[in-house]
Design an enzyme around this catalytic site. Structure first.
Site, mmCIF file in Angstrom:
data_model
loop_
_atom_site.group_PDB
_atom_site.id
_atom_site.type_symbol
_atom_site.label_atom_id
_atom_site.label_comp_id
_atom_site.label_asym_id
_atom_site.label_seq_id
_atom_site.Cartn_x
_atom_site.Cartn_y
_atom_site.Cartn_z
ATOM 1 N N ASP A 6 42.594 14.103 8.247
ATOM 2 C CA ASP A 6 42.298 14.710 6.960
ATOM 3 C C ASP A 6 42.463 13.673 5.844
ATOM 4 O OD1 ASP A 6 42.022 17.217 5.257
ATOM 5 O OD2 ASP A 6 43.990 16.529 4.580
ATOM 6 N N GLU A 35 37.940 11.897 8.107
ATOM 7 C CA GLU A 35 37.302 12.522 6.957
ATOM 8 C C GLU A 35 37.315 11.438 5.880
ATOM 9 O OE1 GLU A 35 37.633 16.600 4.340
ATOM 10 O OE2 GLU A 35 39.481 15.531 4.801
#
Length: 764
Positions: A397, A445
């Site tokens: 993330d 990401e």
């Protein structure tokens, strides 16, 4: 080698023989328990011992000593006999730390709940020690419970600042759980890891709890758990996915979920606020007794491996669940659960004056990934999840924080600096190679929220990335024609693996993780059924704060059939593009959250996957399953390297050749004409040992039908239709089964393709 490396293959919780790991570990005989924790600036530390997780005071404490010559490692040991006879602990040991330092030096008059010794909540170096706060061990292998939970929702108990600094959190705070040395690796293991190349994977992103919480085929007490998820492995394999990417599984704040639907915006369903990077989230365990989450997680991984599926864990190393400053007092009042109370300037990136966090994530302050100690924590925990818990890959993330080259006062990303966490991860745990085999699948990401964090295409070799440009280009073409421009060249670049992003640094098409939707945003159905977000609905479909206002969505004029057709097109894009496709749990049955594009807080049936599809949903599942099978059956769709094409003059036959609807090769004017919305391509299957000599894909993005002149299928062959996404073909057999494809004609045949449709033909 990571600090936890030597014990990676030992029993969960067992200490390394030659290099004791941080955390709390019994020796191999189970006779000696050693605690080791890092704090560079602490002046005094103790570990409090408990026989209960909550609601009781400690049974005693041990004073830790700073190891000679260390960079701030503190240690203490106690024998099993002493635990029983001196402290009255004859079962599970729960524990937490108390720490003193420059801003709160030790005073002999200090007692729990007093201010004795207090100087300031924060000093000039950024230290935020507070001995009234029991601190969770960052290296704890399991965690007893969350800071907040049903019946205990007082955030102030864990806070610093004038209103809260003397509140003692010991009895209620989360505690580390010491796993016995005999809590075994003899649990059947995690099975044989799939060695499949990432290019051959189809990723299924899903929330572990949401996967089965609403499933009547799973026993009620196993729904929403690792054990429940294990029971779905064969079903997911049958669907055709090859890797399951679970939203965060590390311990995060979710024990209080569902306590009060009226205040649901405080709930945490997705799990992107990690409290501990080692512990499997206890809330997802059917057996939540000490050791139960670890054993149950390993058994789940084994079930997926036995079904041939990889397990990919979504991990959050850019911030933690401690969050940022409290709005009412952003200098003094912060939550102090763990890292902040142990070593604030080591674990967090701080402002130049060390008084506040640097926040490039928008969720409370950056983890200090450029600091070697904080870096060790990241690398050690990844190694633990990979080696002991059996995970095959990780999706990171807001991953640019891993490449930060600045500890305090700034943010600067680098893909090449050898001192970053990003570099260490790939050096110490090499990526799986393009031909498969051993290794780890690394997925970034590639963006966050702050300046300098948009790094799509800029991750180092070995890393794949969520390709947001793929998503946005194809969404725009489907939903924003006449409003925003997309050229045929832009479409072709995305369909062919995004060489502009990954071809310039030696990476491959599979490093592009292609997706149309993810957990964060509209579902596949809602992308084509909603013009704007509707996050202010009443429970259970809201209210949810935040969510993007720029969704590139369109309700297709409100026609249900057109919405299904658009969803078929979007899914076909994924399965027909070079790269690694990712779908989201529930896409196969057109799951909807009724236009809520940020349901991070909805831990309820509206956000869990449904398991009783209606007729239209069953039809779409069949469409999904057959397209997945088609991609798996045709290696020409999964190139290891970027496709070769005709030469610059349009001569020759490449692995992939582009066509206008007329059958001609696009010229420069066509490639760059945003008014052109039709494109076709032929892949030479013989170049890939494909069962089909050729594959032909045609896409018509305009509203009107278009005739496509078919190219040569090869000598002695004809084209046969695999699928046409147009409304006229809708039904259970919209994707033909192998051997049942209807003939579409030979070279020069005109194939009429309806508006906003795609067709796939094979040569045979």
């Amino acid at each position: 080698m990571p600090a936890d490396g030597p014990s990676a293959q030992a029993a969960p919780g067992a200490a390394a023989a030659q290099d004791p790991a941080l955390g709390a570990h019994f020796d191999a005989a189970g006779e000696q328990l050693t605690f080791r924790v890092h704090s560079s600036a602490a002046t005094r530390m103790l570990v409090a011992l408990y026989d209960k997780a909550a609601g009781a005071e400690e049974k005693g404490s041990l004073l830790l000593k700073r190891e000679s010559g260390s960079d701030g490692t503190w240690t203490a040991s106690v024998s099993a006999g002493e635990l029983r006879e001196k402290y009255g602990i004859d079962g599970t040991v729960y524990y937490g730390y108390r720490a003193w330092g420059p801003n709160w030096p030790y005073d002999e008059g200090w007692t729990k709940g007093s201010e004795a010794g207090f100087v300031s909540d924060v000093d000039e170096d950024g230290n935020r020690f507070n001995p009234n706060k029991l601190l969770l061990d960052p290296y704890a292998r399991e965690v007893s419970h969350d800071p907040l939970r049903k019946g205990m929702t007082d955030k102030g108990l864990y806070a610093s600042g004038p209103a809260h600094r003397t509140e003692d959190s010991g009895a209620q705070a989360p505690k580390g759980v010491v796993l016995p040395a005999t809590d075994s690796g003899d649990d059947g293991g995690t099975g044989e890891k799939p060695s499949r190349p990432f290019k051959d994977d189809i990723v299924y992103e899903v929330h572990l709890r949401g996967l089965t919480k609403n499933d009547p085929d799973v026993p009620a007490d196993e729904r929403g758990t690792y054990k429940g998820a294990a029971a779905k492995a064969e079903e997911l394999a049958q669907l055709g996915v090859t890797a399951v990417e679970f939203l965060p599984l590390q311990e995060s704040q979710n024990d209080a979920n569902d306590a009060d639907p009226e205040s649901s915006t405080d709930d945490n369903y997705w799990g992107y606020v990690t409290d501990n990077f080692f512990a499997p989230d206890r809330r997802y365990a059917a057996d939540d007794s000490p050791g139960g989450p670890t054993r149950e997680f390993r058994a789940m991984v084994r079930a997926y491996h036995d079904a041939g599926l990889k397990v990919i864990a979504d991990v959050v190393y850019n911030h933690t669940g401690e969050g940022g400053p409290w709005k009412e007092d952003d200098k003094n009042t912060y939550s102090v659960h763990s890292y902040r109370g142990l070593d604030n300037p080591t674990y967090y990136s701080l402002s130049e004056d060390r008084q506040k966090p640097v926040d490039n994530t928008g969720v409370g302050g950056n983890f200090n990934t450029y600091n070697p100690v904080a870096q060790n924590l990241v690398v050690d925990s990844l190694a633990y999840w990979k080696d002991t818990l059996g995970v095959d890959g990780f999706r990171h993330d807001l991953a640019p924080v891993l490449g930060n080259t600045c500890e305090h006062g700034c943010f600067k990303y680098s893909a090449t600096d050898p001192k970053t966490a990003l570099h260490r991860i790939t050096e110490e745990m090499p990526a799986r190679g393009p031909d498969g085999g051993e290794g780890t699948d690394w997925i970034a990401e590639p963006w966050a929220l702050g300046d300098g964090t948009y790094q799509i295409g800029n991750f180092p070799a070995g890393w794949s990335e969520w390709n947001g440009k793929y998503r946005d280009t194809l969404r725009t073409d489907q939903n924003k024609l006449g409003v925003e421009e997309v050229t045929p060249k832009q479409l072709a670049t995305r369909f062919a693996g995004s060489s502009d992003l990954y071809g310039d640094d030696g990476r491959r098409p599979f490093n592009s993780v292609n997706f149309m939707v993810a957990h964060d945003g509209f579902t596949q159905r809602d992308l084509y059924a909603c013009n704007e977000k509707k996050n202010d609905q009443a429970w259970p479909y809201g209210p949810s704060e935040g969510g993007s206002d720029d969704n590139l969505s369109w309700d297709q004029g409100g026609a249900a059939g057109a919405q299904r057709q658009a969803a078929r097109n979007g899914f076909a894009f994924l399965m027909l593009s070079a790269g690694t496709p990712m779908m989201t749990g529930g896409d196969e049955t057109l799951r909807s959250t009724r236009c809520n594009n940020n349901p991070y807080n909805l831990d309820n049936a509206a956000n869990w996957l449904g398991h009783e599809p209606d007729a239209e949903q069953r039809t779409f599942r069949t469409y999904t399953e057959r397209l997945l099978a088609f991609r798996t059956a045709h290696p020409a769709l999964r190139p290891a390297d970027f496709y070769s094409a005709k030469d610059g003059n349009g001569n020759g036959m490449g692995q992939l050749d582009w066509f206008t609807p007329s059958g001609a090769a696009p010229d420069e004017a066509y490639w760059n004409d945003a008014s052109r919305h039709a494109l076709a391509w032929r892949i030479d299957g013989t170049e890939f040992d494909d069962p089909a000599d050729g594959l032909y894909v045609a896409y018509n993005g305009s509203a009107d039908a278009e005739d496509f002149t078919l190219p040569s299928p090869g000598e002695g062959r004809k084209w046969y239709r695999v699928t046409d996404t147009g409304a006229a073909s809708e039904g259970a057999d919209q994707v033909a089964e192998p051997g049942a494809e209807p003939e579409a004609g030979g070279e020069g045949t005109a194939y009429e393709l309806g508006g906003r449709s795609a067709a796939v033909l094979i040569a045979k």
